[in-house]
Design a protein around this motif. Structure first.
Motif, short mmCIF file in Angstrom:
data_model
loop_
_atom_site.label_atom_id
_atom_site.label_comp_id
_atom_site.label_asym_id
_atom_site.label_seq_id
_atom_site.Cartn_x
_atom_site.Cartn_y
_atom_site.Cartn_z
N MET A 1 6.29 -6.64 1.52
CA MET A 1 4.93 -6.23 1.15
C MET A 1 4.84 -5.80 -0.32
O MET A 1 3.78 -5.43 -0.79
CB MET A 1 4.47 -5.08 2.05
CG MET A 1 4.34 -5.46 3.53
SD MET A 1 3.92 -4.06 4.57
CE MET A 1 2.25 -3.74 4.05
N LYS A 2 5.98 -5.81 -1.02
CA LYS A 2 6.00 -5.32 -2.39
C LYS A 2 5.16 -6.17 -3.33
O LYS A 2 4.63 -5.67 -4.31
CB LYS A 2 7.45 -5.27 -2.87
CG LYS A 2 7.64 -4.67 -4.25
CD LYS A 2 9.10 -4.60 -4.60
CE LYS A 2 9.30 -4.02 -6.00
NZ LYS A 2 10.71 -3.95 -6.37
N ILE A 11 -4.51 -2.72 4.76
CA ILE A 11 -5.09 -3.37 5.95
C ILE A 11 -3.99 -3.74 6.94
O ILE A 11 -4.11 -3.50 8.16
CB ILE A 11 -5.88 -4.62 5.54
CG1 ILE A 11 -7.13 -4.20 4.72
CG2 ILE A 11 -6.30 -5.43 6.76
CD1 ILE A 11 -7.87 -5.37 4.12
N ILE A 12 -2.90 -4.31 6.45
CA ILE A 12 -1.79 -4.68 7.32
C ILE A 12 -1.20 -3.46 8.01
O ILE A 12 -0.89 -3.48 9.21
CB ILE A 12 -0.70 -5.43 6.51
CG1 ILE A 12 -1.23 -6.79 6.06
CG2 ILE A 12 0.57 -5.61 7.34
CD1 ILE A 12 -0.31 -7.52 5.09
N VAL A 17 -0.33 -0.27 12.94
CA VAL A 17 -0.42 1.01 13.63
C VAL A 17 -1.15 0.84 14.96
O VAL A 17 -0.70 1.33 16.01
CB VAL A 17 -1.13 2.08 12.75
CG1 VAL A 17 -1.50 3.31 13.58
CG2 VAL A 17 -0.24 2.49 11.59
N LEU A 18 -2.29 0.14 14.95
CA LEU A 18 -3.08 -0.05 16.17
C LEU A 18 -2.33 -0.91 17.18
O LEU A 18 -2.28 -0.57 18.38
CB LEU A 18 -4.42 -0.70 15.81
CG LEU A 18 -5.38 0.15 14.97
CD1 LEU A 18 -6.61 -0.65 14.59
CD2 LEU A 18 -5.79 1.41 15.73
N PHE A 181 4.37 4.55 8.74
CA PHE A 181 3.93 3.60 7.72
C PHE A 181 3.52 4.31 6.43
O PHE A 181 3.72 3.78 5.33
CB PHE A 181 2.78 2.74 8.25
CG PHE A 181 3.24 1.65 9.19
CD1 PHE A 181 3.83 0.50 8.71
CD2 PHE A 181 3.09 1.79 10.55
CE1 PHE A 181 4.26 -0.50 9.57
CE2 PHE A 181 3.53 0.80 11.43
CZ PHE A 181 4.12 -0.35 10.94
N ALA A 182 2.94 5.52 6.59
CA ALA A 182 2.58 6.29 5.38
C ALA A 182 3.84 6.69 4.62
O ALA A 182 3.86 6.68 3.38
CB ALA A 182 1.79 7.53 5.78
N SER A 183 4.91 7.06 5.37
CA SER A 183 6.18 7.42 4.72
C SER A 183 6.77 6.23 3.98
O SER A 183 7.28 6.37 2.87
CB SER A 183 7.18 7.94 5.77
OG SER A 183 6.69 9.11 6.37
N LYS A 184 6.72 5.05 4.64
CA LYS A 184 7.24 3.85 3.99
C LYS A 184 6.45 3.52 2.73
O LYS A 184 7.02 3.18 1.69
CB LYS A 184 7.21 2.67 4.96
CG LYS A 184 8.25 2.76 6.07
CD LYS A 184 8.25 1.50 6.91
CE LYS A 184 9.36 1.56 7.96
NZ LYS A 184 9.41 0.32 8.77
#
Length: 474
Positions: A1-2, A11-12, A17-18, A181-184
């Motif tokens: 994703m970089k 968005i991804i 997450v959902l 995902f926020a941590s990543k």
């Protein structure tokens, strides 16, 4: 994703997450169903489904149930790990039972027909009347809950939390995966942001000897690339300008700091002459002489505009000459008394001379004067009205040891760690006076080093600051 934009990354991440939250919720529900199917976890209505069997048994053994000796037989039918019970007689008095707390306080109001009290749902209370020949002989009261439970009661606490977790699972998983995902994303952002912050701090400190090497096609990668290009251009265009500006600041700062003391002394003596109602010739000449000396000092300070640059050079040497150190100190204390009086501070000094010969010594009096002026002016700056300053001088054949202490606010931990650093202006919580250069104690330390001496700053046990200096005599 970089290598994709932050908008797409965001968005991804939300979609993942959902999707993962739904998958894990479904998986949890599936596990719970399997545990129920295998009988490890009992359904919420499991104990309720046992009540008709218990009621039939009670109706079959009416009179026996009212006998305390029938307790074991009754409990062989009632699953006491999930159902509590009380048996009361025709007066509503408790005969026996199995319960943690009294289910219904005695005397119990008997009911003609069996019924269920659902007022405290999911806790249920079942009243089973024992009727013989249309007469109520007693009653059995059952208490159970409509909730999941473990076949082994020891594990009910696990099932309790499992039930709560199942209800909150979607929200819990959303929180967990959002955090993951926020941590990543945060970890991906740390590298470029840290480089940018460090770079900005270095530019602030006029240091362009660094490089931003973060490479990416996202917005931060483009920002880092632009920042690096800006750094290169800044280095080319501002390096020389910073050098000139720094030299000018050092020069102006040093002069401003060193001129302050002689100007104050001259002003004090002039005011003393103005305020004198009756001028004495001796006093006038003495004052004029002191004014003249301090004017000479100002001239010398101006002539030494590059003093800081000079004393920092490795080839700088002190200029020793023969002088009477006692007379020198006495003259200096006259100046300091005036400075202290202006701020209503008491100034005292003591001289302890342990030399065999009390004659002249080799000393760079200009350097010694700069050391004393800076130390005393600092004490005056931080000593309140009504306070005191003490100068103690100790002379031996090899050394001059002096200490200046005051009753001011003392040094903070930050001050003690930084007080002799160049341009350090003091802890903001301590330094009430602004505008001084922060060079005074740096100059003192540099000059003391030229004497092959040592300097120490600390706090008095009774409060206030003390600076001690030890220097070798040539």
């Amino acid at each position: 994703m970089k290598n994709i934009t932050f908008k797409k990354q965001f968005i991804i991440s939300i979609l993942l997450v959902l999707i993962l939250s739904i998958l894990f919720t479904v998986a949890g529900a599936y596990v719970e169903i399997k545990l129920i199917q295998k009988g490890i976890v009992l359904k919420a209505n499991y104990y309720e489904s046992r009540v008709p069997e218990v009621e039939t048994y009670i109706n079959k053994n009416k009179e026996k149930v009212l006998n305390k000796n029938f307790k074991k037989d009754l409990e062989s039918i009632i699953p006491i790990q999930g159902i509590e019970y009380e048996v009361v007689n025709s007066k509503g008095e408790l005969l026996y039972g199995h319960f943690n707390e009294i289910i219904v306080q005695a005397p119990v109001k008997l009911k003609k027909q069996s019924e269920i009290d659902k007022s405290e749902s999911p806790k249920m209370i079942k009243y089973i009347s024992i009727i013989n020949n249309n007469k109520i002989e007693g009653m059995v009261i059952l208490k159970y809950e409509l909730k999941l439970s473990a076949r082994n009661p020891k594990f009910n606490w696990i099932v309790k939390y499992l039930d709560v977790f199942t209800m909150l699972a979607p929200f819990i998983y959303i929180i967990i995966f959002t955090f993951v995902f926020a941590s990543k994303l945060n970890n991906r952002l740390k590298i470029p942001l840290n480089q940018l912050m460090i770079g900005a701090e270095k530019i602030k400190n006029k240091d362009l000897e660094f490089k931003i090497d973060y490479k990416s096609k996202d917005e931060l990668g483009m920002l880092c690339n632009s920042f690096e290009e800006m750094r290169v251009e800044l280095k080319k265009s501002l390096q020389e300008q910073w050098k000139m500006e720094q030299e000018r600041k050092e020069m102006v700062g040093a002069i401003a700091h060193d001129l302050k003391t002689p100007i104050t002394i001259i002003k004090g003596h002039v005011e003393g002459l103005i305020d004198s109602k009756r001028l004495e010739e001796g006093k006038v000449y003495r004052y004029l002489d002191l004014i003249n000396k301090n004017a000479d000092r100002m001239t010398k300070l101006i002539e030494k505009m590059n003093i800081l640059t000079k004393i920092e050079k490795s080839d700088f040497t002190l200029k020793f000459k023969r002088c009477n150190i006692i007379e020198f100190i006495n003259d200096k204390t006259d100046d300091y008394n005036i400075l202290a009086d202006n701020k209503k501070i008491s100034f005292e000094y003591t001289i302890k001379d342990e030399r065999i010969s009390n004659g002249l010594i080799n000393m760079d009096c200009g350097a010694l004067s700069a050391i004393l002026d800076n130390l005393v002016s600092n004490s005056i700056r931080f000593t309140p009205e009504g306070g005191s300053i003490y100068l103690n001088l100790y002379l031996t054949e090899e050394k001059i040891i002096l200490s200046i202490s005051d009753t001011g606010c003392g040094f903070s931990k930050k001050d003690i760690a930084n007080i002799f650093k160049k341009f350090y202006q003091g802890d903001e919580s301590r330094s009430k006076e602004k505008g001084h250069s922060g060079l005074g104690l740096y100059i003192v330390r540099t000059l003391v080093n030229k004497f092959n001496g040592s300097i120490e700053a600390k706090n008095n046990e009774k409060g206030g600051a003390i600076v001690s200096v030890s220097m070798f005599v040539s």
